[in-house]
Design an enzyme around this catalytic site. Sequence first.
Site, PDB file in Angstrom:
ATOM      1  N   ASP A  45       0.835  -1.201   0.000  1.00 55.39           N
ATOM      2  CA  ASP A  45       0.000   0.000   0.000  1.00 55.39           C
ATOM      3  C   ASP A  45       0.870   1.252   0.000  1.00 55.39           C
ATOM      4  OD1 ASP A  45      -2.476  -1.218  -0.136  1.00 55.39           O
ATOM      5  OD2 ASP A  45      -2.669  -1.402   2.036  1.00 55.39           O
ATOM      6  N   GLY A  46       2.015   1.170   0.676  1.00 56.31           N
ATOM      7  CA  GLY A  46       2.945   2.304   0.700  1.00 56.31           C
ATOM      8  C   GLY A  46       3.425   2.663  -0.709  1.00 56.31           C
ATOM      9  N   ASN A 121      -5.078   8.467   1.994  1.00 60.32           N
ATOM     10  CA  ASN A 121      -5.347   7.849   3.300  1.00 60.32           C
ATOM     11  C   ASN A 121      -5.820   8.877   4.322  1.00 60.32           C
ATOM     12  OD1 ASN A 121      -4.921   5.136   2.952  1.00 60.32           O
ATOM     13  ND2 ASN A 121      -2.810   5.138   3.721  1.00 60.32           N
ATOM     14  N   GLU A 122      -4.924   9.803   4.647  1.00 59.34           N
ATOM     15  CA  GLU A 122      -5.233  10.755   5.699  1.00 59.34           C
ATOM     16  C   GLU A 122      -4.207  11.863   5.756  1.00 59.34           C
ATOM     17  OE1 GLU A 122      -2.169   8.862   6.491  1.00 59.34           O
ATOM     18  OE2 GLU A 122      -3.670   7.477   7.278  1.00 59.34           O
ATOM     19  N   ARG A 147      -6.617  19.891  22.808  1.00 59.72           N
ATOM     20  CA  ARG A 147      -5.291  19.892  23.407  1.00 59.72           C
ATOM     21  C   ARG A 147      -4.864  18.430  23.557  1.00 59.72           C
ATOM     22  NH1 ARG A 147      -3.211  24.338  26.775  1.00 59.72           N
ATOM     23  NH2 ARG A 147      -5.149  25.433  26.299  1.00 59.72           N
ATOM     24  N   ASP A 149      -2.056  15.099  21.696  1.00 63.91           N
ATOM     25  CA  ASP A 149      -0.940  14.733  20.817  1.00 63.91           C
ATOM     26  C   ASP A 149      -1.188  15.128  19.364  1.00 63.91           C
ATOM     27  OD1 ASP A 149       0.390  13.743  22.936  1.00 63.91           O
ATOM     28  OD2 ASP A 149       0.314  11.622  22.332  1.00 63.91           O
TER      29      ASP A 149
END
Length: 266
Positions: A45-46, A121-122, A147, A149
């Site tokens: 997929d990469g 993807n995102e 607030r 990560d």
Amino acid sequence: MKFSITSKGDHKSESIKALIYQYLTDFDLEYNETEPDLAISVGGDGTFLKSFHHYSHRLNQTAFIGVHTGHLGFYADWVPEEIEKLVIDIAKNPFQVVEYPLLAMTIHTKDKKSKRYLALNESSIKKVEGSVVLDVDIKGEHFERFRGDGLCISTPSGSTAYNKALGGAIIHPSLATLQITEMSSINNRVYRTIGSPLILPKHHICEFKPVEENQSFLLTIDHITKSVVDIKSIEYQVAEEKIRFARFRSFPFWKRVRDSFISDER
Ligand code: NAP
Ligand code: MN
């Protein structure tokens, strides 16, 4: 018809690439890396994501297909053993096309410039140091102050990737939506976020505005990471553009989900 092949670069992918090249040119198809009608990726997929970004400026002209040389992929869903059948199909039959939605991101910086990107993807918003603090607007209205990560904004076909690891829902790619998931939000009596993944329909723009001055953010777009300073806002919406997959056989999305995450036994 013109085709191109992107390989992951390992020995197996390179030899499959050579095989496909040989077969298709024997069928008198033209190899053309700059203007392919069909972009074939060989790897995972990469590798498919790289191929997508390479041709994302000509989505109306280029259709995509992926062969996997490792584990079954969501985009790379053909196995090397099927190559001969696939190649004959490509050479002999006009292919059907299946379209999937994409995510559009626009970064507005304080120098009044803006840059637009597409993700398959995102996209995620993170930081190297300290918490990500952002005001979140949906359809022009303030929604929350985040607030934590970071945040991940995913497409339906990306919902099985990073989004899934963050507890997001798996969305069928026939739905033109985007999904926002949180990465470790801080929630106490002072700070409050919704906590649940949000799924937005087409035309609902969401906007993220840094609250603190002089912050540098890490913005990911699929496999790509950018460090950006002086951000005024980052805007996301379901893109007008779509990715087109060349379809030579049926491999339903839910079957791919099952084969990838549950079991590929019947
Ligand atoms: P990678 O580190 O190799 O990717 C992580 C894994 O995600 C790989 O197994 C990859 O498959 C798989 N993947 C990619 N797209 C997918 C999809 N739509 N559905 C299900 N699995 C998918 O890096 P990469 O190959 O460059 O891929 C970049 C992607 O990695 C990003 O777009 C993001 O979605 C994902 N990612 C996931 C996490 C996480 O799950 N915690 C964290 C960061 C990034 P292949 O092995 O076939 O490449
Ligand atoms: Mn990978």
